[in-house]
Design an enzyme around this catalytic site. Structure first.
Site, PDB file in Angstrom:
ATOM      1  N   ASP A  36      -3.603  58.063 -13.179  1.00  0.00           N
ATOM      2  CA  ASP A  36      -4.052  59.400 -12.782  1.00  0.00           C
ATOM      3  C   ASP A  36      -4.162  59.505 -11.255  1.00  0.00           C
ATOM      4  O   ASP A  36      -4.377  58.508 -10.567  1.00  0.00           O
ATOM      5  CB  ASP A  36      -5.415  59.678 -13.438  1.00  0.00           C
ATOM      6  CG  ASP A  36      -5.756  61.161 -13.445  1.00  0.00           C
ATOM      7  OD1 ASP A  36      -4.864  61.990 -13.183  1.00  0.00           O
ATOM      8  OD2 ASP A  36      -6.928  61.489 -13.711  1.00  0.00           O
ATOM      9  N   GLY A  37      -4.014  60.724 -10.763  1.00  0.00           N
ATOM     10  CA  GLY A  37      -4.255  60.985  -9.350  1.00  0.00           C
ATOM     11  C   GLY A  37      -3.011  61.243  -8.504  1.00  0.00           C
ATOM     12  O   GLY A  37      -3.107  61.317  -7.277  1.00  0.00           O
ATOM     13  N   ASN A  38      -1.854  61.411  -9.148  1.00  0.00           N
ATOM     14  CA  ASN A  38      -0.636  61.679  -8.369  1.00  0.00           C
ATOM     15  C   ASN A  38      -0.747  62.993  -7.593  1.00  0.00           C
ATOM     16  O   ASN A  38      -0.295  63.098  -6.451  1.00  0.00           O
ATOM     17  CB  ASN A  38       0.585  61.781  -9.289  1.00  0.00           C
ATOM     18  CG  ASN A  38       0.912  60.472  -9.959  1.00  0.00           C
ATOM     19  OD1 ASN A  38       0.403  59.420  -9.565  1.00  0.00           O
ATOM     20  ND2 ASN A  38       1.762  60.516 -10.973  1.00  0.00           N
ATOM     21  N   ARG A  40      -3.542  64.581  -6.562  1.00  0.00           N
ATOM     22  CA  ARG A  40      -4.486  64.483  -5.437  1.00  0.00           C
ATOM     23  C   ARG A  40      -3.911  63.626  -4.319  1.00  0.00           C
ATOM     24  O   ARG A  40      -4.120  63.891  -3.141  1.00  0.00           O
ATOM     25  CB  ARG A  40      -5.826  63.919  -5.937  1.00  0.00           C
ATOM     26  CG  ARG A  40      -6.711  64.990  -6.556  1.00  0.00           C
ATOM     27  CD  ARG A  40      -7.795  64.402  -7.397  1.00  0.00           C
ATOM     28  NE  ARG A  40      -7.288  63.979  -8.700  1.00  0.00           N
ATOM     29  CZ  ARG A  40      -8.008  63.373  -9.624  1.00  0.00           C
ATOM     30  NH1 ARG A  40      -9.276  63.101  -9.393  1.00  0.00           N
ATOM     31  NH2 ARG A  40      -7.487  63.048 -10.788  1.00  0.00           N
ATOM     32  N   HIS A  53       4.350  62.519  -8.105  1.00  0.00           N
ATOM     33  CA  HIS A  53       4.749  61.845  -9.350  1.00  0.00           C
ATOM     34  C   HIS A  53       5.824  60.792  -9.068  1.00  0.00           C
ATOM     35  O   HIS A  53       5.823  59.723  -9.679  1.00  0.00           O
ATOM     36  CB  HIS A  53       5.253  62.869 -10.381  1.00  0.00           C
ATOM     37  CG  HIS A  53       4.171  63.793 -10.884  1.00  0.00           C
ATOM     38  ND1 HIS A  53       2.960  63.329 -11.342  1.00  0.00           N
ATOM     39  CD2 HIS A  53       4.118  65.148 -11.010  1.00  0.00           C
ATOM     40  CE1 HIS A  53       2.210  64.358 -11.717  1.00  0.00           C
ATOM     41  NE2 HIS A  53       2.883  65.471 -11.515  1.00  0.00           N
ATOM     42  N   THR A  82      -0.228  64.781 -24.655  1.00  0.00           N
ATOM     43  CA  THR A  82       0.068  65.982 -25.456  1.00  0.00           C
ATOM     44  C   THR A  82      -0.551  67.219 -24.801  1.00  0.00           C
ATOM     45  O   THR A  82      -0.103  68.338 -25.034  1.00  0.00           O
ATOM     46  CB  THR A  82      -0.464  65.828 -26.911  1.00  0.00           C
ATOM     47  OG1 THR A  82      -1.787  65.289 -26.860  1.00  0.00           O
ATOM     48  CG2 THR A  82       0.410  64.918 -27.737  1.00  0.00           C
ATOM     49  N   ARG A  87       0.478  72.329 -18.402  1.00  0.00           N
ATOM     50  CA  ARG A  87       0.710  72.482 -16.952  1.00  0.00           C
ATOM     51  C   ARG A  87       1.835  73.490 -16.704  1.00  0.00           C
ATOM     52  O   ARG A  87       2.608  73.786 -17.622  1.00  0.00           O
ATOM     53  CB  ARG A  87       1.069  71.121 -16.355  1.00  0.00           C
ATOM     54  CG  ARG A  87      -0.098  70.153 -16.463  1.00  0.00           C
ATOM     55  CD  ARG A  87       0.141  68.889 -15.685  1.00  0.00           C
ATOM     56  NE  ARG A  87      -1.021  68.029 -15.800  1.00  0.00           N
ATOM     57  CZ  ARG A  87      -1.304  67.040 -14.975  1.00  0.00           C
ATOM     58  NH1 ARG A  87      -0.508  66.778 -13.966  1.00  0.00           N
ATOM     59  NH2 ARG A  87      -2.392  66.315 -15.155  1.00  0.00           N
ATOM     60  N   LEU A 147       7.827  40.844 -20.865  1.00  0.00           N
ATOM     61  CA  LEU A 147       6.767  41.851 -20.716  1.00  0.00           C
ATOM     62  C   LEU A 147       7.100  43.019 -21.647  1.00  0.00           C
ATOM     63  O   LEU A 147       8.208  43.554 -21.598  1.00  0.00           O
ATOM     64  CB  LEU A 147       6.694  42.347 -19.260  1.00  0.00           C
ATOM     65  CG  LEU A 147       5.661  43.432 -18.973  1.00  0.00           C
ATOM     66  CD1 LEU A 147       4.241  42.878 -19.077  1.00  0.00           C
ATOM     67  CD2 LEU A 147       5.865  44.027 -17.567  1.00  0.00           C
ATOM     68  N   ARG A 200      -8.293  52.997 -15.253  1.00  0.00           N
ATOM     69  CA  ARG A 200      -8.050  54.414 -14.944  1.00  0.00           C
ATOM     70  C   ARG A 200      -8.202  54.598 -13.442  1.00  0.00           C
ATOM     71  O   ARG A 200      -9.250  54.292 -12.867  1.00  0.00           O
ATOM     72  CB  ARG A 200      -8.991  55.350 -15.689  1.00  0.00           C
ATOM     73  CG  ARG A 200      -8.689  56.817 -15.332  1.00  0.00           C
ATOM     74  CD  ARG A 200      -9.262  57.835 -16.272  1.00  0.00           C
ATOM     75  NE  ARG A 200      -8.673  59.143 -15.945  1.00  0.00           N
ATOM     76  CZ  ARG A 200      -8.525  60.143 -16.771  1.00  0.00           C
ATOM     77  NH1 ARG A 200      -8.907  60.023 -18.022  1.00  0.00           N
ATOM     78  NH2 ARG A 200      -7.990  61.287 -16.374  1.00  0.00           N
ATOM     79  N   ARG A 206     -13.238  59.300 -18.109  1.00  0.00           N
ATOM     80  CA  ARG A 206     -12.952  59.806 -19.458  1.00  0.00           C
ATOM     81  C   ARG A 206     -11.658  59.179 -19.971  1.00  0.00           C
ATOM     82  O   ARG A 206     -10.865  58.628 -19.202  1.00  0.00           O
ATOM     83  CB  ARG A 206     -12.842  61.332 -19.467  1.00  0.00           C
ATOM     84  CG  ARG A 206     -11.899  61.911 -18.454  1.00  0.00           C
ATOM     85  CD  ARG A 206     -11.822  63.445 -18.581  1.00  0.00           C
ATOM     86  NE  ARG A 206     -11.028  64.031 -17.507  1.00  0.00           N
ATOM     87  CZ  ARG A 206     -11.555  64.606 -16.417  1.00  0.00           C
ATOM     88  NH1 ARG A 206     -12.852  64.681 -16.254  1.00  0.00           N
ATOM     89  NH2 ARG A 206     -10.764  65.114 -15.488  1.00  0.00           N
ATOM     90  N   SER A 208      -9.333  60.911 -21.820  1.00  0.00           N
ATOM     91  CA  SER A 208      -8.247  61.901 -21.885  1.00  0.00           C
ATOM     92  C   SER A 208      -7.284  61.612 -23.045  1.00  0.00           C
ATOM     93  O   SER A 208      -6.062  61.693 -22.875  1.00  0.00           O
ATOM     94  CB  SER A 208      -7.489  61.985 -20.555  1.00  0.00           C
ATOM     95  OG  SER A 208      -8.364  62.355 -19.515  1.00  0.00           O
TER      96      SER A 208
HETATM   97  C1  IPE Z   1      -4.332  61.740 -18.157  1.00  0.00           C
HETATM   98  O1  IPE Z   1      -4.431  62.406 -16.955  1.00  0.00           O
HETATM   99  C2  IPE Z   1      -2.919  61.753 -18.634  1.00  0.00           C
HETATM  100  C3  IPE Z   1      -1.991  60.907 -17.886  1.00  0.00           C
HETATM  101  C4  IPE Z   1      -2.292  60.117 -16.909  1.00  0.00           C
HETATM  102  C5  IPE Z   1      -0.624  60.988 -18.333  1.00  0.00           C
HETATM  103  P1  IPE Z   1      -4.787  63.962 -16.857  1.00  0.00           P
HETATM  104  O2  IPE Z   1      -4.800  64.295 -15.423  1.00  0.00           O
HETATM  105  O3  IPE Z   1      -3.880  64.719 -17.744  1.00  0.00           O
HETATM  106  O4  IPE Z   1      -6.241  63.982 -17.497  1.00  0.00           O
HETATM  107  P2  IPE Z   1      -7.421  65.035 -17.288  1.00  0.00           P
HETATM  108  O5  IPE Z   1      -6.838  66.412 -17.434  1.00  0.00           O
HETATM  109  O6  IPE Z   1      -7.973  64.816 -15.914  1.00  0.00           O
HETATM  110  O7  IPE Z   1      -8.420  64.682 -18.348  1.00  0.00           O
HETATM  111  C1  IPE Z   2      -1.259  61.810 -13.273  1.00  0.00           C
HETATM  112  O1  IPE Z   2      -1.433  62.535 -12.109  1.00  0.00           O
HETATM  113  C2  IPE Z   2       0.109  62.019 -13.868  1.00  0.00           C
HETATM  114  C3  IPE Z   2       0.117  62.875 -15.055  1.00  0.00           C
HETATM  115  C4  IPE Z   2      -0.908  63.366 -15.677  1.00  0.00           C
HETATM  116  C5  IPE Z   2       1.418  63.206 -15.598  1.00  0.00           C
HETATM  117  P1  IPE Z   2      -2.001  64.008 -12.104  1.00  0.00           P
HETATM  118  O2  IPE Z   2      -0.863  64.957 -12.001  1.00  0.00           O
HETATM  119  O3  IPE Z   2      -2.927  64.232 -13.246  1.00  0.00           O
HETATM  120  O4  IPE Z   2      -2.814  63.997 -10.746  1.00  0.00           O
HETATM  121  P2  IPE Z   2      -4.182  64.732 -10.444  1.00  0.00           P
HETATM  122  O5  IPE Z   2      -5.167  64.313 -11.502  1.00  0.00           O
HETATM  123  O6  IPE Z   2      -3.902  66.195 -10.479  1.00  0.00           O
HETATM  124  O7  IPE Z   2      -4.572  64.237  -9.080  1.00  0.00           O
HETATM  125 MG    MG Z   3      -4.933  64.054 -13.499  1.00  0.00          MG
END
Ligand code: IPE
Ligand code: IPE
Ligand code: MG
Length: 254
Positions: A36-38, A40, A53, A82, A87, A147, A200, A206, A208
């Protein structure tokens, strides 16, 4: 007492240079990563979400190599949930494109490096051409053993449980025959051990909808670091912290 608590929360000593580290004494067998966090990361670096991404995917390459070095045998990566269909269409399209590009560009190298790819999730909502690419990648790498990488793409834990129950009913399984082991065999992860550690990134506390059945007794490591910046050193820290956890499974070790 206080000392024991302090000891427990004292940061694990870090090696000066993780390049010197060949492996950990007792690494987790199966690690799950909620990458998560790409978004931000992109914002913080003045880049587009798509670039974020892409940067996340580049990081994944490094983490795969590190996993082998650190003795991790199975990695489950959460790449598209899912719920991510909600988005904007442009972003969804970009994420599909990235998966396609990864298969096109990286499959041979992954294969040469002994990586076996598996898919967790529902294939049928994906574009038919992408479905074919995924199926080919799974088949192409099916005999590799260094792996195992489970790619959770269009994956949701609740959806997985619903599908498992539907299959049980279709197989005419009687209610008495339903056990934890049997239900596990109806999950996408059938035959795989449960995750030992779930990482995470980007600081959300969470699940998710990630591996909600399988992670009943997984250890969690949550870091504020955005996924594209989660590097070898921090991965090592997560794994060594795992090695110092006291897993009790509801029982008592002492
Ligand atoms: C969880 O991240 C899903 C993936 C990393 C693929 P999200 O960004 O979708 O989760 P929420 O919306 O913060 O719970
Ligand atoms: C995680 O990064 C990748 C996916 C959920 C596909 P996000 O796109 O959720 O990045 P944030 O949470 O908005 O920073
Ligand atoms: Mg996210």
């Amino acid at each position: 007492m206080l000392d024991t608590i302090r000891d427990k929360f004292r940061p694990t000593p870090q090696p000066k240079n993780t390049d010197d580290v060949v492996g950990l004494p007792n690494p987790p067998y199966h690690v799950g990563i909620i990458m998560d966090g790409n978004g931000r990361w992109a914002k913080a670096n003045n880049k587009t979400r798509f670039q974020g991404h892409r940067a996340g995917t580049e990081n994944l390459r490094r983490i795969l190599t590190d996993s082998v070095d650190f003795g991790v045998k199975m990695l489950t990566i959460y790449a598209f949930s899912t719920e991510n269909w909600t988005r904007p269409p442009r972003e969804v399209k970009g994420l599909m494109k990235i998966l396609e590009m990864v298969i096109d560009r990286e499959l041979e190298e992954l294969h040469q490096n002994g990586v076996r790819l598996r898919h967790l999730g529902q294939l049928n909502r994906l574009d038919p051409a992408l479905q074919q690419k995924i199926l080919h990648a799974l088949d192409y790498t099916k005999n590799n053993e260094d792996l195992i990488v489970n790619v959770a793409f269009n994956y949701g834990g609740r959806n997985e449980i619903i599908e498992a129950v539907q299959k049980l009913i279709n197989d005419n399984v009687t209610s008495e025959a339903v056990t934890e082991a049997l239900l596990s065999d109806y999950m996408y992860t059938a035959g795989s051990p449960d995750p030992d550690l779930i990482i995470r990134t980007s600081g959300e506390f969470r699940t998710s909808n990630f591996l909600i059945w399988q992670a009943a007794y997984a250890e969690y490591y949550i870091t504020p670091t955005y996924w594209p910046d989660f590097d070898r050193e921090e991965y090592y820290r997560a794994l060594s912290e795992f090695c110092n956890r006291d897993r009790r499974y509801g029982g008592r070790n002492k």
